[in-house]
Design a protein around this motif. Structure first.
Motif, PDB file in Angstrom:
ATOM      1  N   VAL A 146       9.962   3.052   1.795  1.00 23.91           N
ATOM      2  CA  VAL A 146      10.218   2.407   3.078  1.00 23.91           C
ATOM      3  C   VAL A 146      11.706   2.073   3.116  1.00 23.91           C
ATOM      4  N   PRO A 147      12.418   2.457   4.136  1.00 24.59           N
ATOM      5  CA  PRO A 147      12.020   3.115   5.379  1.00 24.59           C
ATOM      6  C   PRO A 147      12.191   4.639   5.374  1.00 24.59           C
ATOM      7  N   ASP A 148      12.524   5.238   4.241  1.00 16.64           N
ATOM      8  CA  ASP A 148      12.781   6.687   4.225  1.00 16.64           C
ATOM      9  C   ASP A 148      11.573   7.506   4.663  1.00 16.64           C
ATOM     10  N   ASP A 149      10.409   7.239   4.103  1.00 22.37           N
ATOM     11  CA  ASP A 149       9.199   7.983   4.477  1.00 22.37           C
ATOM     12  C   ASP A 149       8.528   7.398   5.716  1.00 22.37           C
ATOM     13  N   ILE A 150       8.523   6.089   5.811  1.00 24.00           N
ATOM     14  CA  ILE A 150       7.869   5.411   6.935  1.00 24.00           C
ATOM     15  C   ILE A 150       8.488   4.024   7.094  1.00 24.00           C
ATOM     16  N   ALA A 151       8.724   3.634   8.331  1.00 18.32           N
ATOM     17  CA  ALA A 151       9.278   2.313   8.630  1.00 18.32           C
ATOM     18  C   ALA A 151       8.138   1.322   8.851  1.00 18.32           C
ATOM     19  N   VAL A 152       8.393   0.051   8.557  1.00 19.37           N
ATOM     20  CA  VAL A 152       7.390  -0.999   8.754  1.00 19.37           C
ATOM     21  C   VAL A 152       8.041  -2.178   9.470  1.00 19.37           C
ATOM     22  N   VAL A 153       7.351  -2.658  10.513  1.00 15.05           N
ATOM     23  CA  VAL A 153       7.822  -3.814  11.275  1.00 15.05           C
ATOM     24  C   VAL A 153       6.687  -4.816  11.372  1.00 15.05           C
ATOM     25  N   GLY A 154       6.996  -6.085  11.133  1.00 16.48           N
ATOM     26  CA  GLY A 154       6.019  -7.157  11.257  1.00 16.48           C
ATOM     27  C   GLY A 154       6.215  -7.938  12.543  1.00 16.48           C
TER      28      GLY A 154
ATOM     29  N   ALA B 258       0.825  -1.211   0.000  1.00 14.83           N
ATOM     30  CA  ALA B 258       0.000   0.000   0.000  1.00 14.83           C
ATOM     31  C   ALA B 258       0.859   1.260   0.000  1.00 14.83           C
ATOM     32  N   LEU B 259       1.919   1.260   0.785  1.00 13.60           N
ATOM     33  CA  LEU B 259       2.811   2.425   0.823  1.00 13.60           C
ATOM     34  C   LEU B 259       3.478   2.642  -0.526  1.00 13.60           C
ATOM     35  N   HIS B 260       3.884   1.551  -1.156  1.00 10.66           N
ATOM     36  CA  HIS B 260       4.471   1.647  -2.504  1.00 10.66           C
ATOM     37  C   HIS B 260       3.463   2.245  -3.478  1.00 10.66           C
ATOM     38  N   ASP B 261       2.229   1.770  -3.417  1.00 15.34           N
ATOM     39  CA  ASP B 261       1.172   2.284  -4.297  1.00 15.34           C
ATOM     40  C   ASP B 261       0.909   3.776  -4.071  1.00 15.34           C
ATOM     41  N   LEU B 262       1.140   4.247  -2.847  1.00 18.60           N
ATOM     42  CA  LEU B 262       0.953   5.657  -2.520  1.00 18.60           C
ATOM     43  C   LEU B 262       2.174   6.513  -2.883  1.00 18.60           C
ATOM     44  N   GLY B 263       3.221   5.855  -3.374  1.00 20.37           N
ATOM     45  CA  GLY B 263       4.426   6.582  -3.766  1.00 20.37           C
ATOM     46  C   GLY B 263       5.367   6.882  -2.616  1.00 20.37           C
ATOM     47  N   LEU B 264       5.173   6.221  -1.487  1.00 14.05           N
ATOM     48  CA  LEU B 264       6.041   6.417  -0.330  1.00 14.05           C
ATOM     49  C   LEU B 264       7.147   5.373  -0.338  1.00 14.05           C
TER      50      LEU B 264
ATOM     51  N   ASP C  87       7.797 -13.447  11.907  1.00 12.71           N
ATOM     52  CA  ASP C  87       8.919 -13.923  11.090  1.00 12.71           C
ATOM     53  C   ASP C  87       8.533 -15.014  10.097  1.00 12.71           C
ATOM     54  N   THR C  88       7.575 -14.708   9.214  1.00  9.94           N
ATOM     55  CA  THR C  88       7.274 -15.651   8.143  1.00  9.94           C
ATOM     56  C   THR C  88       8.381 -15.600   7.106  1.00  9.94           C
ATOM     57  N   GLU C  89       8.495 -16.631   6.312  1.00 10.64           N
ATOM     58  CA  GLU C  89       9.588 -16.722   5.343  1.00 10.64           C
ATOM     59  C   GLU C  89       9.515 -15.655   4.250  1.00 10.64           C
ATOM     60  N   TYR C  90       8.333 -15.138   3.973  1.00 11.14           N
ATOM     61  CA  TYR C  90       8.181 -14.191   2.875  1.00 11.14           C
ATOM     62  C   TYR C  90       8.805 -12.833   3.170  1.00 11.14           C
ATOM     63  N   GLY C  91       8.882 -12.453   4.426  1.00 10.65           N
ATOM     64  CA  GLY C  91       9.417 -11.153   4.788  1.00 10.65           C
ATOM     65  C   GLY C  91      10.847 -10.930   4.348  1.00 10.65           C
ATOM     66  N   ALA C  92      11.634 -12.001   4.342  1.00 10.69           N
ATOM     67  CA  ALA C  92      13.040 -11.883   3.941  1.00 10.69           C
ATOM     68  C   ALA C  92      13.196 -11.874   2.425  1.00 10.69           C
ATOM     69  N   LEU C  93      12.157 -12.255   1.699  1.00  2.00           N
ATOM     70  CA  LEU C  93      12.265 -12.407   0.244  1.00  2.00           C
ATOM     71  C   LEU C  93      11.830 -11.181  -0.542  1.00  2.00           C
ATOM     72  N   ILE C  94      11.190 -10.217   0.109  1.00  2.00           N
ATOM     73  CA  ILE C  94      10.676  -9.051  -0.608  1.00  2.00           C
ATOM     74  C   ILE C  94      11.672  -7.903  -0.521  1.00  2.00           C
ATOM     75  N   THR C  95      11.400  -6.849  -1.295  1.00  2.71           N
ATOM     76  CA  THR C  95      12.237  -5.661  -1.261  1.00  2.71           C
ATOM     77  C   THR C  95      11.368  -4.470  -0.913  1.00  2.71           C
ATOM     78  N   PRO C  96      11.671  -3.749   0.141  1.00  2.18           N
ATOM     79  CA  PRO C  96      12.761  -3.986   1.091  1.00  2.18           C
ATOM     80  C   PRO C  96      12.418  -5.155   2.015  1.00  2.18           C
ATOM     81  N   ALA C  97      13.444  -5.873   2.435  1.00  2.24           N
ATOM     82  CA  ALA C  97      13.230  -7.000   3.338  1.00  2.24           C
ATOM     83  C   ALA C  97      12.578  -6.498   4.626  1.00  2.24           C
ATOM     84  N   LEU C  98      11.630  -7.262   5.134  1.00  3.38           N
ATOM     85  CA  LEU C  98      10.803  -6.852   6.259  1.00  3.38           C
ATOM     86  C   LEU C  98      11.494  -7.074   7.596  1.00  3.38           C
ATOM     87  N   THR C  99      11.614  -6.018   8.379  1.00  2.70           N
ATOM     88  CA  THR C  99      12.030  -6.134   9.771  1.00  2.70           C
ATOM     89  C   THR C  99      10.872  -6.778  10.519  1.00  2.70           C
TER      90      THR C  99
END
Length: 87
Positions: A26-34, A18-24, A37-49
């Motif tokens: 991560v983490p420069d405009d807003i940080a995201v933490v989950g 959603a943040l990407h779709d809004l043109g924001l 620790d599902t396996e998918y978080g490490a596979l995306i860009t930016p990798a999920l904290t």
């Protein structure tokens, strides 16, 4: 708002989209933490904290407590933050 601490990694991943779709960014405009620790978080860009917990041990402890069984001998490791690129 400077950060989102999501209920779990699934919500955090949707938040990243959603943040990407809004043109924001991560983490420069807003940080995201989950959380969880599902396996998918490490596979995306930016990798999920995320926060890693021993879900199996917590589940066993909860089940034994609910059934009135002895909870001794079940060791739980403390949760830990896995710092990645999203925060």
């Amino acid at each position: 708002m400077t950060a989102v601490a999501a209920f779990d990694d699934d919500v955090a991943l949707r938040t990243l989209t959603a943040l990407h779709d809004l043109g924001l960014t991560v983490p420069d405009d807003i940080a995201v933490v989950g959380f969880d620790d599902t396996e998918y978080g490490a596979l995306i860009t930016p990798a999920l904290t995320t926060v890693h917990i021993d879900a199996e041990a917590h589940g066993r402890l909860a089940a034994r407590a609910a059934l009135g069984l002895d909870t001794g001998g079940i060791t739980r490791s403390p949760g830990r933050v896995l710092v990645r690129d999203s925060a």
